[in-house]
Design a protein around this motif. Sequence first.
Motif, PDB file in Angstrom:
ATOM      1  N   ASP A  95       6.049  13.713   3.679  1.00 35.94           N
ATOM      2  CA  ASP A  95       4.569  13.300   3.610  1.00 35.94           C
ATOM      3  C   ASP A  95       4.355  11.944   4.015  1.00 35.94           C
ATOM      4  OD1 ASP A  95       2.405  12.306   2.147  1.00 35.94           O
ATOM      5  OD2 ASP A  95       2.535  13.295   0.344  1.00 35.94           O
ATOM      6  N   TYR A  96       3.587  12.110   5.004  1.00 32.46           N
ATOM      7  CA  TYR A  96       3.614  10.509   5.999  1.00 32.46           C
ATOM      8  C   TYR A  96       2.663   9.617   5.179  1.00 32.46           C
ATOM      9  CZ  TYR A  96       5.409  12.978  10.346  1.00 32.46           C
ATOM     10  OH  TYR A  96       5.917  13.398  11.370  1.00 32.46           O
ATOM     11  N   GLU A  97       1.801   9.891   4.324  1.00 31.04           N
ATOM     12  CA  GLU A  97       1.162   8.840   3.596  1.00 31.04           C
ATOM     13  C   GLU A  97       2.253   8.191   2.573  1.00 31.04           C
ATOM     14  OE1 GLU A  97      -2.577  10.094   1.989  1.00 31.04           O
ATOM     15  OE2 GLU A  97      -3.177  10.849   3.931  1.00 31.04           O
ATOM     16  N   LYS A  98       3.050   9.047   2.035  1.00 29.02           N
ATOM     17  CA  LYS A  98       3.794   8.524   1.057  1.00 29.02           C
ATOM     18  C   LYS A  98       5.022   7.758   1.651  1.00 29.02           C
ATOM     19  CE  LYS A  98       4.754  11.921  -2.812  1.00 29.02           C
ATOM     20  NZ  LYS A  98       5.685  12.781  -2.958  1.00 29.02           N
ATOM     21  N   ASN A 102       5.735   4.116   0.908  1.00 30.71           N
ATOM     22  CA  ASN A 102       7.142   3.476   0.443  1.00 30.71           C
ATOM     23  C   ASN A 102       7.886   2.491   1.220  1.00 30.71           C
ATOM     24  OD1 ASN A 102       6.975   5.137  -1.850  1.00 30.71           O
ATOM     25  ND2 ASN A 102       7.865   6.866  -0.867  1.00 30.71           N
ATOM     26  N   MET A 103       7.405   2.857   2.677  1.00 34.36           N
ATOM     27  CA  MET A 103       7.884   1.545   3.577  1.00 34.36           C
ATOM     28  C   MET A 103       7.073   0.221   3.209  1.00 34.36           C
ATOM     29  SD  MET A 103       8.167   3.510   7.167  1.00 34.36           S
ATOM     30  CE  MET A 103       9.254   4.630   7.447  1.00 34.36           C
ATOM     31  N   ALA A 108       9.614  -2.932   4.299  1.00 33.95           N
ATOM     32  CA  ALA A 108      10.367  -2.774   5.650  1.00 33.95           C
ATOM     33  C   ALA A 108       9.409  -2.690   6.732  1.00 33.95           C
ATOM     34  CB  ALA A 108      11.054  -1.260   5.324  1.00 33.95           C
ATOM     35  N   GLU A 109       9.405  -3.866   7.176  1.00 34.21           N
ATOM     36  CA  GLU A 109       8.245  -4.484   8.283  1.00 34.21           C
ATOM     37  C   GLU A 109       8.677  -3.785   9.670  1.00 34.21           C
ATOM     38  OE1 GLU A 109       6.187  -7.922  10.398  1.00 34.21           O
ATOM     39  OE2 GLU A 109       7.188  -8.566   8.317  1.00 34.21           O
ATOM     40  N   TRP A 110       9.994  -3.811   9.621  1.00 36.24           N
ATOM     41  CA  TRP A 110      10.578  -2.989  10.995  1.00 36.24           C
ATOM     42  C   TRP A 110      10.232  -1.584  11.187  1.00 36.24           C
ATOM     43  CZ3 TRP A 110      13.385  -4.391   6.683  1.00 36.24           C
ATOM     44  CH2 TRP A 110      14.006  -3.470   6.227  1.00 36.24           C
ATOM     45  N   LEU A 129      -3.878   2.503   2.161  1.00 35.91           N
ATOM     46  CA  LEU A 129      -2.559   2.486   1.480  1.00 35.91           C
ATOM     47  C   LEU A 129      -1.893   1.197   1.205  1.00 35.91           C
ATOM     48  CD1 LEU A 129      -0.989   5.335   3.739  1.00 35.91           C
ATOM     49  CD2 LEU A 129      -1.532   5.544   1.490  1.00 35.91           C
ATOM     50  N   ARG A 130      -2.234   0.087   2.217  1.00 38.66           N
ATOM     51  CA  ARG A 130      -1.758  -1.187   1.805  1.00 38.66           C
ATOM     52  C   ARG A 130      -2.647  -1.782   0.522  1.00 38.66           C
ATOM     53  NH1 ARG A 130      -1.883  -1.779   7.195  1.00 38.66           N
ATOM     54  NH2 ARG A 130      -4.041  -2.815   7.443  1.00 38.66           N
TER      55      ARG A 130
END
Length: 164
Positions: A95-98, A102-103, A108-110, A129-130
Amino acid sequence: MGLYQEWTKKIEEHQSTGTYGDFFTNYLSSEQNAYEQILEKEQRNLTGTVKELADSFSMDPVTFMGFLDGINTSLSEELNLEELNEDSTITLEIDYEKLYYNMLKAKAEWLYTLPQWDKLLSDEKRKELRLKLHEDSRITVEKIGRNDPCPCGSGKKYKKCCGR
């Protein structure tokens, strides 16, 4: 010993020998390469054995367990990592939004600044999302009034119990 147990043992060994920094730097590079590949190819579903998927990302199965541990909460259905071995067939429904959320949460800025996100999630969606993360992270404190029931559950008023 299962792959997940081997992964946690590997981490503990590197921590105790003082080589954790180098180990973690190498792992993060492998992790970033895997995410770049997944996002570039827009792979939402990955199926195969643990060994096959690890090979497809140029990782050994034990290191791949670390990757699975990180992505597990971003899957439509989480895996039971404790039960997996090299021959276990798994399906990763991402799930790309999740995953993006989660990143952000893991700071996990990288990973959340990878250019591949541009074609997967719009700027508006990433901003949304932010904002959701900031809202979810907000701490709210409820003030207890003197005449409210005591939160300890005694049944007394706060002023006559814990508020003394």
